[in-house]
Design an enzyme around this catalytic site. Structure first.
Site, mmCIF file in Angstrom:
data_model
loop_
_atom_site.group_PDB
_atom_site.id
_atom_site.type_symbol
_atom_site.label_atom_id
_atom_site.label_comp_id
_atom_site.label_asym_id
_atom_site.label_seq_id
_atom_site.Cartn_x
_atom_site.Cartn_y
_atom_site.Cartn_z
ATOM 1 C CB ALA A 91 -5.619 6.762 4.264
ATOM 2 C CD GLU B 283 -2.460 2.874 5.085
ATOM 3 O OE1 GLU B 283 -1.901 3.384 6.051
ATOM 4 O OE2 GLU B 283 -3.811 3.180 4.745
ATOM 5 C CD GLU C 37 0.291 10.803 3.014
ATOM 6 O OE1 GLU C 37 0.733 9.813 3.283
ATOM 7 O OE2 GLU C 37 -0.700 11.437 3.511
ATOM 8 N NE ARG D 168 1.338 -1.770 2.215
ATOM 9 C CZ ARG D 168 1.815 -2.688 1.035
ATOM 10 N NH1 ARG D 168 3.040 -2.671 1.066
ATOM 11 N NH2 ARG D 168 1.034 -3.300 0.523
ATOM 12 C CG PHE E 152 6.155 1.343 0.078
ATOM 13 C CD1 PHE E 152 5.144 0.517 -0.235
ATOM 14 C CD2 PHE E 152 7.277 1.578 -0.492
ATOM 15 C CE1 PHE E 152 5.542 -0.302 -1.342
ATOM 16 C CE2 PHE E 152 7.577 0.551 -1.508
ATOM 17 C CZ PHE E 152 6.677 -0.437 -1.954
ATOM 18 C CG PHE F 123 -0.700 7.351 8.823
ATOM 19 C CD1 PHE F 123 0.121 8.036 7.927
ATOM 20 C CD2 PHE F 123 -1.637 8.012 9.463
ATOM 21 C CE1 PHE F 123 0.227 9.282 7.834
ATOM 22 C CE2 PHE F 123 -1.693 9.332 9.406
ATOM 23 C CZ PHE F 123 -0.720 9.855 8.614
ATOM 24 C CD GLN G 208 2.817 7.653 -1.195
ATOM 25 O OE1 GLN G 208 3.864 7.457 -0.540
ATOM 26 N NE2 GLN G 208 1.295 7.440 -0.519
ATOM 27 N NE ARG H 59 -5.136 5.757 9.753
ATOM 28 C CZ ARG H 59 -6.232 5.192 9.422
ATOM 29 N NH1 ARG H 59 -6.341 3.962 9.698
ATOM 30 N NH2 ARG H 59 -7.260 5.840 8.792
#
Lengths: 621, 678
Positions: free
Chosen positions: B426, B609, B149, B259, B145, B261, B114, B227
């Site tokens: 994000a 998300e 990342e 997803r 997902f 986060f 990603q 988050r």
């Protein structure tokens, strides 16, 4: 060890692997028998549309279709399999169809399945998509007008992590007998608005259209998709039929690994006697995973699938149904269905429980390959079927070269320990007798898993109750559980002294207490969940008790008691709506923003032509 | 060695299977140490990745210090604990990479990631070669997902070392069995909460302590915690909020992005609290919610003012879409007649803030080429992982250039086309890259404009050719940023963190077998505010997919880890994501109408998300069914139910005559359980 049978390769009809892929002949004289079909397709044949998602038959990304001739009847069969579990040697003499074989963007011709799945927005990342396409393809090759339950069953072994399945189901349901011109007859009651009777159109106001943007309730229309015409499908390769490859024996050896494919029971027993340490393979659903992840090697593998004698089955008035061990679990399930329909219901209670248990046994692709014999021989303590065999007093036939045939009941002595059945190294399970239920018997089985579909049980329980025909007191009670001990276990303590007792609340309570004592799990029990597993034994017993009492109360009524659990199968209707605003009428037709256009790679996902980094080949130096 | 499954080396062989067999022959001598596995163990041993806790104090928005509150002054207070387990990404394509050495130090990497730039950075560091000689290319990935990342570089960098040394192309493909052991999961969370309210149900004070199980290394854990902390209000206005977050360091694979986060975990805590309050004090939970929903312009505890706050609209429309009141009555009637099979129906609202927590990440670039035949090649900073990003970008480019979409193509994302990119994460893919592509297209259209004006009856191809003939550049870069203000998590003072929020509401009805713990989702209705959708097919696909993924998170997906840290869940055999059979056969999704987002490209909103948390309505519907069974058995009080709602949790929460018979488990710590709650 290899010297024991002299010139073994010469005693086999063929020692060159031959099969067809998408209508093209493949021949290879030098294959490591450990190679799976998925790897062979991807690495050797560069057919990378078949994806590998898990290599243990659990995700279905590698689903392909195999066509072959039944070694017993010469009839053509089509079935879906997990290419990641299928040893390439096991498709000797067969025809394989992969996603590349049925349609292509480059050739500007999508198969109707591919077309509808893409039109339905049924792919996102696209990695699971070829598997879904092939699962559906195998269904249509067997049943061009399936019903919705057929579709549900066909994709049991396929996982998708992106879509949430709605668009996949919607695309596939258009092929069912419930569909007409691509839309389902009974899905919407004529109005696709999710508000149903509250729909503003029905109430005469125009709330839906109070701006310049109309409200739509469906993302996809199947009105213009092509009809499915089964006569357009690839035909079975004539060479395979003419040369009767399905009747041939086959042998392949490389780097100390050997594959034997005998074509008679006699040959099979000879091999097993010569090589008692060889592994018998039918679906490779257990041994394949062992080899792959536990690196337990099987230097000698014997494929039992082409032995005609193991595909026999027959019904005996006394003994019940005999099933040869070469039959796949799905073939067994179909036989059960057939005989349940033919015979009196009371007589086929065990058949019914086997059939129901098989619906949720692994996924359909695994069931197309796996056998009852494999399940018994593996002797897993959490087998879905073994508790049924034990409670129903099923018997297996063991055959060996030295001692001929013997019959052995699957009872409390059958499983000697964790994954240890009473089968000697030179013996082969030839068949199983599944008994009838007597007029005054009740039989039920229950399973609970983490997920209903394609999951092994946490606990499975099977119950056989025989009542005295005169006074309805207990004649015999058998209870067996999987998942409660290192072996499938029969409740022995619990049922002592139950003979002569009535079916009443005291019995319910007594048996519950005794089960609690007999199936105690230590807090650190392997597999965990000690309290839950113990609770399940009591819950299953309560369900069985309730069902029996219900039946005794309404002898003539055939009520489907709610004790059966949550409504297991889906009803033959569904309701899917997607409400969104269409673009304003003033928007230029060329302007695509705001329109529900297909994923830019949608068509390449469904044909397997979308390239992922895993598909890039790196040549060995 | 920090955790079971940690890669310690690589074996290069002629083919994949040979390499795996060789790796299995490696003997590693390790001395066993006492591992820290659970959040509780980490707290006990003070094993944290952040030495100072993170804070949010809503009071700092108006004053300079955090007041002490006398909790005895409140009319009603609830206090409790709740936990939510992790989640394996289970992208269908596991981690893999191909590295092709070029001339001298040049390296080409084809990765399933990603974040091309992060892979480029990792390879650069591993090889000691500057980034301009390393090209990372991503055509598409088979699902991400969040799982691709950070971890992708781990695999690509190792392979790059081998490729460089051998001067040969090298490929790595991680088996599912190993991927699940190595690559980390969603963060498990534990929350301790205390909430005060008045007699009317108005929410007054909220104190939360959040603990996340981060695994052995920081990676993205700080951002995930942040988050979680800025979503713990969900859609409710509290008079005062104090949140504290701690990152537990454990001997597990590094927990990572997934997803949502952290936000689903935070909102799960809040929704549990709503349930706790409602059941403890006898409130109708939906009235309680409606009474405390944020209103237009309200400020969140972390300092963001909510503009175009559509939560009430989504909520009301979801009640209407699901015919909630009538079906709730039907469920109650059903439950009266059904002793063991119970039903439950439940509504859940959600809100999700759009923007990376780190300000500098909120930027994207694009490169647009027009060729003299009129065809257009677009490159941008985002990866296509199935979310339809490229599709949306093609739509945006076609609109900006006023040409047919068939003239626009995206080949891949590559670091030599767009440098210094942020991870595609994000939910920002179309927001940020859309702006960048729009910027590039605007430049090109300005250059083409004179030729268009000179030849108004001509076509695109004519204008392009004229521009070329007149030596006008037909290639442009574009750049886009989105709003972001950093919250001071060290002191707890908020800011206008996000540009906007996405709102939604979901409703699920389930059926539960209280004797076995089995359940089934009967119907789902969702209303989601996506602004003016760029592509309703893509957006609804994201909503349905996120819902089912969230449903998995809150029900059947259970990570199993032994007390010594050994991970047992390493494949589809023992880790269960929802299958087709689990998808509701009555599934309705509605995009909120007439919501033009002032902050998004072409008035759209991000979507990847935000819907995931709505999957929790299945969890709470199951909980309602369990509650009905418990009440039949005389148990009326609030009961704590941790996520996920596995058959085991469901059955054991259905306390009855059977569970009473079971031998009690000995005290925790006195025996070695099969698995532990991490």
């Amino acid at each position: 060890m290899h010297e024991k049978v002299l010139n073994v390769d010469q005693s086999f009809d063929q020692n060159s692997l031959l099969f067809y892929v998408n209508g093209k002949r493949v021949e290879d004289q030098n294959v490591d028998p450990r190679t799976t079909l998925a790897t062979y397709l991807r690495e050797n044949l560069k057919l990378t549309g078949t994806k590998i998602g898990c290599n243990e038959g659990g995700c279905g990304a590698c689903t392909i279709m195999v066509s072959d001739l039944d070694p017993a009847t010469d009839e053509i069969r089509h079935y879906s399999v997990n290419a990641c579990l299928t040893p390439v040697c096991s498709v000797f003499g067969k025809a394989v169809i992969t996603v590349e074989g049925i349609g292509s963007v480059a050739k500007k011709r999508l198969h109707p399945i591919q077309e509808r799945l893409s039109v339905a927005h049924g792919s996102q990342c696209g990695y699971c998509t070829p598997g879904f396409v092939m699962a559906m393809y195998a269904l249509l090759r067997n049943k061009p007008k399936p019903n919705m339950e057929d579709v549900d069953e066909a994709i049991q072994g396929n996982l998708c992590r992106c879509t949430g399945y709605r668009p996949i189901l919607e695309a596939f349901y258009t092929f069912t007998e419930n569909a007409e011109n691509g839309t389902l007859k009974n899905s919407m009651n004529g109005n696709s608005c999710p508000m149903g009777e509250k729909c503003c159109k029905m109430n005469g106001n125009s709330k839906c259209n109070d701006t310049d943007r109309k409200e739509a309730t469906k993302l996809s229309s199947f009105e213009n998709v092509r009809e499915y015409d089964e006569t357009q499908e690839l035909i079975f390769p004539a060479e395979l039929k003419l040369n009767k490859w399905h009747r041939k024996s086959f042998y392949m050896s490389k780097d100390g690994f050997t594959w034997y494919q005998p074509n008679s029971l006699e040959e099979l027993l000879k091999l097993k006697s010569a090589y008692p340490n060889s592994r018998l393979i039918s679906g490779n659903t257990e041994i394949g995973v062992e080899m792959k992840f536990r690196f337990i090697e099987a230097p000698m593998a014997i494929n039992i699938k082409q032995v005609p004698e193991l595909r026999e089955y027959n019904l005996d008035n006394e003994k019940g149904l005999y099933l040869g061990m070469g039959l796949s679990l799905n073939e067994v399930k179909q036989l059960m269905e057939k005989y349940i329909a033919k015979l009196p219901k009371q007589k086929t209670q065990i058949f019914k429980e086997v059939q129901d248990m098989l619906y949720y046994f692994a996924g359909k692709h695994v069931r197309n390959m796996a056998t009852i014999a494999g399940n018994i021989a593996t002797a897993s303590p959490i087998s879905d079927l073994n508790p049924i065999w034990m409670a129903s007093c099923a018997q297996i036939i063991l055959a060996s070269k030295q001692h001929g045939e013997k019959i052995l009941p699957i009872d409390e002595n059958f499983f000697l320990g964790y994954r240890k059945p009473s089968i000697s190294a030179d013996e082969v399970i030839k068949g199983i007798w599944v008994p009838y239920t007597k007029p005054n018997q009740f039989f039920r089985a229950y399973k609970q898993a983490q997920r209903r579909e394609d999951d092994i049980s946490i606990v499975t329980g099977a119950f056989l109750l025989e009542l005295n025909e005169n006074d309805n007191t207990i004649e015999n009670l058998k209870i067996s559980f999987g998942g409660m001990a290192p072996v499938t276990k029969l409740a022995l303590e619990t049922v002592t002294n139950v003979k002569g007792r009535k079916i009443d609340e005291t019995l319910l309570e007594d048996i519950s207490n005794k089960l609690t004592d007999e199936f105690k799990l230590p807090p650190d029990v392997p597999g965990g969940m000690p309290q839950f597993r113990q609770a399940l034994t009591l819950s299953f017993w309560l369900k069985f008790y309730n069902e029996v009492s219900q039946k005794l109360k309404d002898q003539n009524e055939d009520k489907h008691s709610e004790m059966n659990g949550v409504s297991n199968r889906h009803e033959e209707k569904y309701h899917f709506t997607q409400v969104f605003a269409e673009v304003p009428e003033t928007q230029k037709p060329i302007d695509p923003v705001g329109r529900p256009i297909m994923h830019a790679s949608g068509e390449k996902h469904v044909t397997g032509e979308a390239i992922y980094s895993t598909d890039i080949q790196v040549a060995a130096s | 060695i920090e955790f079971h499954g940690q890669p310690i080396g690589a074996i290069i062989a002629e083919d994949h299977e040979t390499a795996r067999r060789a790796a299995a022959l490696v003997k590693v001598k390790i001395e066993k140490d006492q591992p820290i596995v659970t959040i509780e163990q980490a707290i006990e041993k003070q094993s944290f990745l952040n030495q100072q806790p993170f804070y949010i104090h809503s009071s700092l928005l108006e004053q300079n210090s955090v007041p002490e509150y006398d909790w005895s002054q409140y009319e009603k207070v609830v206090e409790g604990q709740i936990r939510i387990g992790g989640q394996e990404h289970f992208y269908l394509e596991t981690h893999n990479a191909v590295v092709i050495p070029g001339e001298d130090d040049e390296i080409e990497v084809i990765s399933s990631t990603q974040s091309a730039s992060d892979v480029q950075r990792d390879v650069s560091r591993a090889l000691g070669v500057p980034r301009h000689k390393i090209v990372v290319k991503v055509k598409r990935i088979g699902g991400g997902f969040g799982g691709k990342e950070c971890a992708s570089g781990l695999f690509a960098a190792g392979v790059a070392v081998a490729a460089k040394k051998l001067r040969l192309p090298v490929k790595i493909y991680i088996e599912r069995f190993d991927d699940m052991a190595i690559s980390g999961t969603r963060h498990p969370f534990l929350f301790n909460y205390k909430v005060a309210l008045d007699n009317t149900g108005k929410l007054l004070n909220f104190d939360a302590k959040c603990y996340s199980n981060c695994g052995f290394v920081l990676e993205l854990s700080q951002s995930v915690m942040e988050r979680a902390m800025v979503h713990i209000d969900n859609v409710y206005k509290f008079e005062n909020v104090d949140v504290c977050g701690r990152l537990c360091r454990t001997n597990l694979a590094s927990s990572t992005a997934f997803r949502g986060f952290g936000s689903p975990q935070g909102m799960f805590c809040t929704e549990t609290i709503i349930k706790h309050i409602a059941e403890k004090f006898g409130f109708d939970e939906n009235k309680l919610r409606e009474q405390n929903f944020y209103n237009e312009g309200d400020c969140t505890p972390f300092g963001m003012h909510l503009r175009q706050c559509n939560i009430r609209r989504c909520w009301d429309e979801c009640i209407e879409l699901s015919n909630f009141e009538q079906r709730k009555n039907a469920v109650d009637e059903y439950n009266k007649k059904s002793p063991y099979i119970k039903r439950g129906i439940y509504l859940i609202p959600t809100k999700f803030g759009i923007g990376f927590g780190y300000k500098q990440m909120n930027q994207a670039g694009a490169l647009v080429h027009i060729y003299t035949d009129g065809s257009v090649l677009v490159s941008h900073a985002g990866m296509e992982m199935g979310q339809g990003l490229h599709t949306k970008i093609l739509q945006i480019a076609a609109r900006c250039l006023e040409i047919d979409i068939s003239l626009v193509h995206i080949e891949n994302a590559a670091t030599d086309k767009v440098p210094n990119t942020s991870a595609t994460a994000a939910s920002l893919g179309s927001d940020m890259n859309g702006l960048a592509v729009q910027d590039a297209c605007r430049k090109l259209m300005e250059r083409i404009k004179p030729f268009k004006e000179a030849n108004p009856t001509g076509c695109w191809k004519d204008w392009v050719m004229q521009a070329y003939v007149n030596r006008v550049s037909l290639s442009a870069t574009g750049f886009g940023i989105i709003h972001s203000e950093p919250v001071d998590f060290f002191n707890g003072k908020g800011a206008e963190m996000f540009g906007y929020c996405v709102y939604g509401a979901g409703c699920a009805e389930v059926e539960v077998d209280c004797l076995t713990g089995d359940h089934k989702v009967l119907r789902t209705d969702i209303v989601m505010d996506v602004g003016d959708s760029l592509n309703p097919a893509v957006d609804i696909g994201q909503i349905e997919g996120a819902f089912v993924q969230g449903y998995g998170l809150f029900t059947m997906e259970e990570l199993k880890v032994r007390p010594d840290g050994t991970r047992l869940t390493r494949g589809p055999g023992n880790y269960k994501i929802p299958s087709a059979d689990d998808a509701p056969r009555n599934f309705n999704v509605k995009l909120l109408k007439g919501s033009s987002n002032k902050m998004g490209i072409f008035s759209s909103k991000a979507i990847g998300e935000p819907p995931l948390f709505l999957g929790s309505c299945t969890f709470f519907a199951i909980r309602e069914a369990i509650r009905a069974y418990r009440m039949d058995n005389g148990l009326n009080d609030y009961f704590q139910m941790d996520s996920p709602a596995t058959p085991e949790r469901i059955r054991m929460a259905c306390e009855d005559g059977i569970t009473k018979k079971l031998p009690k488990l000995p005290e925790e710590g006195t025996y070695n359980p099969w698995i532990v709650n991490i």
